[in-house]
Design an enzyme around this catalytic site. Structure first.
Site, PDB file in Angstrom:
ATOM      1  CG  HIS A 165      -2.001  -0.914   1.286  1.00 31.76           C
ATOM      2  ND1 HIS A 165      -2.243  -1.759   2.339  1.00 31.76           N
ATOM      3  CD2 HIS A 165      -2.999  -1.135   0.401  1.00 31.76           C
ATOM      4  CE1 HIS A 165      -3.340  -2.470   2.093  1.00 31.76           C
ATOM      5  NE2 HIS A 165      -3.808  -2.114   0.928  1.00 31.76           N
ATOM      6  CB  CYS A 252      -3.427  -1.496   8.873  1.00 31.25           C
ATOM      7  SG  CYS A 252      -1.805  -1.304   8.182  1.00 31.25           S
TER       8      CYS A 252
HETATM    9  C1  CIR Z   1      -3.668  -7.442   3.583  1.00 34.33           C
HETATM   10  O1  CIR Z   1      -2.850  -7.980   2.815  1.00 34.33           O
HETATM   11  O2  CIR Z   1      -4.684  -6.893   3.160  1.00 34.33           O
HETATM   12  C2  CIR Z   1      -3.424  -7.517   5.067  1.00 34.33           C
HETATM   13  N1  CIR Z   1      -2.737  -8.719   5.387  1.00 34.33           N
HETATM   14  C3  CIR Z   1      -2.631  -6.308   5.526  1.00 34.33           C
HETATM   15  C4  CIR Z   1      -3.392  -5.019   5.371  1.00 34.33           C
HETATM   16  C5  CIR Z   1      -2.602  -3.849   5.791  1.00 34.33           C
HETATM   17  N2  CIR Z   1      -3.380  -2.669   5.686  1.00 34.33           N
HETATM   18  C6  CIR Z   1      -2.884  -1.463   5.498  1.00 34.33           C
HETATM   19  O3  CIR Z   1      -1.692  -1.291   5.277  1.00 34.33           O
HETATM   20  N3  CIR Z   1      -3.749  -0.444   5.464  1.00 34.33           N
END
Ligand code: CIR
Length: 261
Positions: A165, A252
């Site tokens: 991201h 997140c």
């Molecule tokens: C994913 O791959 O979607 C989750 N394991 C990690 C999400 C992390 N979210 C973020 O950086 N906003």
């Protein structure tokens, strides 16, 4: 009002299924470990002055603890996003009730418009929307229109390849400054802003979280913490070893906003 001034947050407790969260690396986290890190995170949000709504776990969605991805919130209203990976798409609908409780306006993406909140970086003047494997151009452009409806200007930008991201590699530090990995800083994407670079070898520290006058930073990144403390910031070390295993960091795990008023 500063873009990192918040008084409310929404989080979701991790379910046992969090051990199956999406990841690039070899090691799965433990449920107990993620839970401990999450508890510490909620305590830090409260200590920074935020009122926190804690949603119940969603076992059917292994990554649902990362509430930042299926929605975006501002004092002016909320936007339900469409996470760009099939296993997470259904998380958005699960956020609808809590958003409708808190916000008069809830806008939403639709159809082939995919965007993850992890690709959205809010600065004083504008909102960066990073194109990534999760956020497609159709989604980014639709999101820019929704942001306009809420009175925000958007800038669609490239996320360096191999970065999950946009905010995996950059975060807002103060009204004029972002702190980013070297790759992200060198990409030139932040023209017009002051950019600090996290120390080499501490790239994971770039996903930190400024909350009012506190900066939450992964405890695994001592040189970044020292750098911020020397620069006068109230950097608070947070445990992130387990959530880092599933490619996540400190932004997140919450949606944050300051109520208008
Ligand atoms: C994913 O791959 O979607 C989750 N394991 C990690 C999400 C992390 N979210 C973020 O950086 N906003």
């Amino acid at each position: 009002m500063r873009v990192f001034d918040f008084d409310h947050a929404i989080v979701r407790r991790p379910g046992r299924s969090v051990v199956n969260g999406l990841r690039k690396g070899p090691d799965a986290p433990t449920y107990e470990g993620v839970l401990q890190e999450h508890d510490a995170y909620v305590a830090a949000l409260r200590a920074a002055g935020l009122s926190v709504d804690v949603l119940p776990p969603l076992e059917a969605f292994a990554d649902s603890v990362f509430v930042e991805d299926p929605a975006l919130v501002f004092g002016e209203g909320a936007i339900l996003l469409r996470p760009g990976v099939a296993s997470r798409l259904g998380e958005a609908e699960k956020m609808r009730p809590v958003l409708e409780r808190h916000f008069d306006r809830v806008l939403e993406l639709e159809g082939e418009q995919y965007a993850d909140g992890g690709d959205v970086l809010v600065t004083s003047d504008e909102v960066f929307i990073g194109l990534s494997k999760r956020t497609n151009r159709t989604g980014a452009e639709a999101l820019a229109q929704k942001l306009k409806a809420l009175g925000r200007k958007a800038r669609v930008a490239e996320t360096p390849r191999d970065i999950l991201h946009f905010k995996t590699a950059s975060s807002i530090l103060d009204e004029h400054t972002v702190m980013a990995t070297r790759t992200m800083a060198d990409s030139g994407v932040f023209s017009g802003l002051k950019v600090l670079v996290v120390p080499d070898g501490e790239e994971g520290a770039a996903n930190f979280l400024r909350l009012n006058d506190t900066v939450l930073v992964g405890a695994r990144y001592p040189r970044t913490i020292e750098m911020l403390q020397k620069a006068g910031f109230n950097a608070k070390p947070m445990p992130v070893t387990e959530i880092n295993k599933i490619d996540a960091g400190l932004s997140c795990m919450s949606l944050r906003w300051k109520a208008r008023g």
